[in-house]
Write an enzyme that holds these catalytic residues in place. Structure first.
Site, PDB file in Angstrom:
ATOM      1  CB  SER A 162      -0.924   0.011   1.228  1.00  0.00           C
ATOM      2  OG  SER A 162      -0.172  -0.043   2.421  1.00  0.00           O
ATOM      3  CE  LYS A 168       3.037  14.599   2.782  1.00  0.00           C
ATOM      4  NZ  LYS A 168       1.877  14.746   3.697  1.00  0.00           N
ATOM      5  CD  GLU A 169       3.603   6.234   1.487  1.00  0.00           C
ATOM      6  OE1 GLU A 169       3.182   5.861   2.595  1.00  0.00           O
ATOM      7  OE2 GLU A 169       2.953   6.098   0.431  1.00  0.00           O
ATOM      8  CG  ASP A 198      -6.135   4.853  -0.699  1.00  0.00           C
ATOM      9  OD1 ASP A 198      -6.929   4.319  -1.492  1.00  0.00           O
ATOM     10  OD2 ASP A 198      -6.457   5.199   0.449  1.00  0.00           O
ATOM     11  CE  LYS A 339      -7.378   9.548   7.732  1.00  0.00           C
ATOM     12  NZ  LYS A 339      -6.805  10.172   8.934  1.00  0.00           N
ATOM     13  CE  LYS A 340      -1.343  -0.405   6.025  1.00  0.00           C
ATOM     14  NZ  LYS A 340      -0.159  -0.602   6.885  1.00  0.00           N
ATOM     15  CG  ASP A 364       3.685  -0.538   6.104  1.00  0.00           C
ATOM     16  OD1 ASP A 364       2.504  -0.808   5.828  1.00  0.00           O
ATOM     17  OD2 ASP A 364       4.061  -0.235   7.258  1.00  0.00           O
ATOM     18  CG  ASP A 578      -1.662  -1.971  13.372  1.00  0.00           C
ATOM     19  OD1 ASP A 578      -2.422  -1.260  14.064  1.00  0.00           O
ATOM     20  OD2 ASP A 578      -0.450  -1.731  13.276  1.00  0.00           O
TER      21      ASP A 578
END
EC number: 2.4.1.12
Length: 879
Positions: A162, A168-169, A198, A339-340, A364, A578
């Protein structure tokens, strides 16, 4: 229904692995006959053939893993000290409560309340570590039982990755994660990789296309030379002898060429990133001239693109590659997307429609596969009928690259991953930590395990239920209803398969009548896939319609009026989805497994500078506070059926209560400074008995820590860093999380604490010395300054008062130094590299020091009113 450990069956219903044993028997019989002929010719005793046959059959039935209990020589003293510490703690509290300090009653009462809360927190943290275990896997037996290669009986696995914002990633990091997945040591037809974008960014899409093309070279190179790790960025940056154990004559030449190819790949990715820095006014346009559907990241249709797989491009050696799928779920204004957790649930449905592997492994985007046999390690538990029947997931520890050698801010979380998680593995299993976890798909669909969990014989032994004899628990009414619902669903799908005259509308109407849409949503294809516990796409489905159906199940309105996020998939209601997801599974009676291979399975990156680390901890703590105020709070949720063991419940209570420790911790850390400035103390003059209780408490604390280090194998530096950051995080991030969580859950006000200013440096671990000012730094800075001023004030008063004041001063200064030593890494973070202090810290320090100095001169708290009157006339230095 059959559960995780249910044997994979063939069309006749017979377990595949038993078929393999039968085939092995046939082969051995043939071999036996040939051996007899050879033995007759060579006059070899026939007993040797019998030994060979028995050995092969034994391997087929041997377990694929085993529990390695902690040695009794290490565990028994550890448990004894815990009990001793509990007794001493009770006697200590009795003394503290029955001996108030009248001259400082407010300080005494505050300290007692704080100490009682600390004792309660210690119990929540300590007793779930009562039954720690280690585990060992046998990958060679897994291969012997299920085979390897194209005819392998190994179960398929769907990987989930994801990502949200490629700025940012970084796409290069995500690309390395994907490449490490595509190159795992597992049959290629059994692996599929789904990447969730996303943020609907064309940068992510284009970089994934480049990754798929580079994988055609990288994957065969990895498998040909068996390299580790199989992520190019970290493989080529290793400072080791890469020629060790390499005997292929072309290795050096091919490695040099591959490194050049990777550098060219990096340049192409960097060019895409540079291009994406400025968005065109008319929006992004794809290569064919059509507008990018995700130009508005909050209002766009669902997108799916299959890059690799059975019908996709093959590698440069002509071999098939694992399937690689790009997924961006639909987003529209007015819908809650969660969100996630929402993105992960979308991947669950898409993968169920396209490949439907029985197991799911999520990572991740910044966590790559460090051990190419990691999937096999997980299958040693999941595919072992003697172990995996009730296993919902296998959790791997998180390991990190790029952290400073001293691990100043406890980024590695060694105590949690090497101590707490081993303890939980001896009860009902480790908590789910959000990445590096292999799930059983059926457990995500809200079903319970085939057999229910065991309970302790009596409440008296509930504290060690993991070691007590067990008994079966009858099914609750809710579970009977769930099993009945599944039988109805199987019957409905059977009818759908048999009646070919039904069109799609009639099929969906039949499912709707059976009320299954209320649980799984309006997709007959997806609902049919949920029945296939061994995976695979339903035979009744037209392959040409799968992409259309996959687009349907990621539409933004699909989850409305269903159980997604409530009972199915990743659970909604907290930023730490989680914890909630794993908690719900354990409440249903599933257990989890903690797998720690010698070579770490996965590695990732972690924020190493102070501000980013505190904001990471702030997010985790905020999620715990959200769970505390939700209906899923472990204090009251999940008691029906007794499926969650008591020690497991204590561990979950600890995960949602620990942020509230920040309030008494802040108060307790301020007490030594107040005592030094006022001349009072929280403890009266100690008697002989009181001295024994204090010494006993300190001794038991030290012994508990030493024995814990002994059985866990972690180093004292890792333990001390954990203790320090417990205080640093407690008086900063956890405190803000409590107030932010209360404002959000009770009042409905959502607040954010942003990082404002920064000053960067160059060199090794440059990020460690980056200073970013944020409001989270204010409480620990204030506490640190208060205690430093208090120590100076205490010594000044002792020098003025004579030798008799040095005795009481020792206890106060020791108390203050305890706080300062725990906050020392925080102080180093403020000072930066080579003690170059940021200007803003200098200004605040000078300001606070000036204020306290003026107050000290103006108001001397150590002189009583009578003394002031008596000495008021004397103002000269000679008085």
């Amino acid at each position: 229904m059959s559960g995780v450990g249910s044997e994979l069956n063939d069309e006749s219903g017979k377990p595949i692995w038993k078929n393999r044993v039968d085939s092995w028997k046939e082969k051995k019989n043939e071999k036996k006959a040939s051996v007899k002929k050879a033995a007759a010719k060579a006059q070899v005793p026939p007993v040797e053939e019998q030994i060979m046959e028995e050995k092969d059959l034994t391997d087929a039935y041997e377990p694929l893993s085993r529990i390695i209990p902690i040695s009794k020589n290490k565990l028994t003293p550890y448990r004894a000290v815990i009990i001793m510490r509990l007794v001493v703690l009770g006697l200590f509290f009795h003394y503290r409560i029955t001996n108030p300090v009248d001259s400082a009653f407010g300080l005494w009462l505050t300290s007692v309340i704080c100490e009682i809360w600390f004792g309660f927190s210690w119990i929540l943290d300590q007793f779930p570590k009562w039954c720690p275990v280690n585990r060992e896997t046998y990958v060679d037996r897994l291969i012997a039982r299920y085979g390897d290669g194209e005819d392998s009986g190994l179960a398929p696995v769907d990987f989930f990755v994801s990502t949200v914002d490629p700025l940012k990633e970084p796409p290069l990091i995500t690309a390395n994660t994907v490449l490490s997945i595509l190159a795992v040591d597992y049959p290629v037809e059994k692996i599929s990789c789904y990447v969730s974008d996303d943020g609907a960014a064309m940068l992510t899409f284009e970089s994934l296309a480049e990754t798929a093309e580079f994988a055609r070279r990288w994957v065969p190179f990895c498998k040909k030379f068996s390299i580790e790790p199989r992520t190019p960025e970290f493989y080529f940056s290793q400072k080791i002898d890469y020629l060790k154990d390499k005997i292929h004559p072309s290795f050096v030449k091919e490695r040099r060429a591959m490194k050049r190819d990777y550098e060219e790949f990096k340049v192409r990715i960097n060019a895409l990133v540079a291009k994406a820095q400025k968005t065109p006014e008319e929006g992004w346009v794809m290569q064919d001239g059509t507008p990018w559907p995700g130009n508005n990241s909050r209002d766009h249709p669902g997108m799916i693109q299959v890059f690799l797989g059975e019908t996709g491009a093959r590698d440069y050696d002509g071999n098939e590659l694992p399937r690689l799928v790009y997924v961006s779920r639909e987003k529209r204004p007015g819908y809650q997307h969660h969100k996630k957790a929402g993105a992960m649930n979308a991947l669950v449905r898409v993968s169920a429609v396209l490949t439907n592997a029985p197991y799911i492994l999520n990572l991740d985007c910044d966590h790559y596969v460090n051990n190419s046999k990691a999937v096999r390690e997980a299958m040693c538990f999941m595919m072992d009928p003697s172990v995996g029947r009730d296993v919902c997931y296998v959790q791997f520890p998180q390991r990190f690259d790029g952290i400073d050698r001293s691990d100043r801010y406890a980024n590695r979380n060694v105590v949690f991953f090497d101590v707490n998680m081993k303890g939980l593995d001896g009860i009902q299993g480790p908590v789910y930590v959000g990445t590096g976890c292999c799930f059983y798909r059926q457990a995500l669909y809200g079903y319970g395990p085939p057999s229910l969990p065991a309970l302790p014989k009596s409440s008296a032994c509930s504290f060690c239920c993991c070691c007590c004899p067990k008994k079966k628990v009858e099914k609750t009414e809710k579970e009977m209803h769930r099993d009945s619902r599944r039988e109805d669903l199987e019957s409905a799908i059977f009818n759908l398969r048999e009646i070919d005259n039904y069109d799609e509308y009639e099929r969906s109407m039949l499912i709707s009548q059976m009320s299954f849409e209320k649980s799984f949503g309006q997709s007959s294809v997806f609902i049919e896939s949920t029945l296939m516990e061994n995976g695979g796409v339903p035979e009744s489905v037209d392959p040409s319609t799968l992409i259309k159906e996959a687009i349907h199940v990621i539409s933004c309105g699909y989850e409305e009026k269903t159980e997604w996020g409530k009972e199915l998939g990743w659970i909604y209601g907290s930023v730490t989805e989680d914890i909630l997801t794993g908690f719900k599974m354990h409440c249903r009676g599933w257990r989890s497994i903690y797998c720690m291979p010698i070579r770490p399975a996965f590695k990732g990156s972690a924020p190493i500078n102070l501000s980013d680390r505190l904001h990471q901890v702030l997010r985790w703590a905020l999620g715990s506070v959200e769970i505390f105020f939700s209906r899923h709070c472990p204090l009251w949720y999940g008691y029906g059926g007794g499926r969650l063991r008591w020690l497991q419940r204590l561990s979950y209570i600890n995960t949602i209560v620990y942020p509230f420790t920040s309030v008494p911790l802040v108060a307790y850390c301020c007490l030594p400074a107040i005592c030094l400035l006022t001349g009072k103390f929280i403890i009266p003059i100690l008697s002989n008995a009181a001295t024994i209780w204090f010494l006993g408490l300190f001794t038991s604390i030290i012994l508990t820590s030493v024995l814990e280090l002994r059985w866990s194998g972690i180093g004292i530096e890792d333990w001390w860093r954990n203790e320090q950051f417990w205080v640093i995080g407690g008086v900063s991030a956890h405190l803000f999380a409590v107030f932010q969580g209360i404002l959000k859950m009770v009042i409905g006000l959502d607040t954010n604490f942003t990082v404002t200013s920064k000053a960067a440096e160059d060199g090794d671990f440059a990020e460690l010395y980056v200073f970013k000012w944020t409001t989270v730094l204010i409480p620990p800075t204030t506490i640190l300054v208060l205690n430093l001023v208090g120590v100076v004030a205490g010594f000044s008063d002792a020098l003025n008062s004579g030798y008799e004041s040095w005795g009481p001063l020792f206890g106060k200064v020791f108390f203050a130094m305890w706080v300062i030593m725990h906050l020392y890494p925080f102080l180093k973070g403020l000072m930066g590299r080579q003690n170059r202090t940021p200007t803003i810290v200098i200004l605040w320090s000078v300001l606070l020091a000036s204020v306290f100095s003026l107050l000290w001169v103006k108001i001397d708290p150590f002189i009583t009113g009578a003394e002031t009157v008596a000495t008021g006339a004397c103002s000269s230095i000679d008085c």
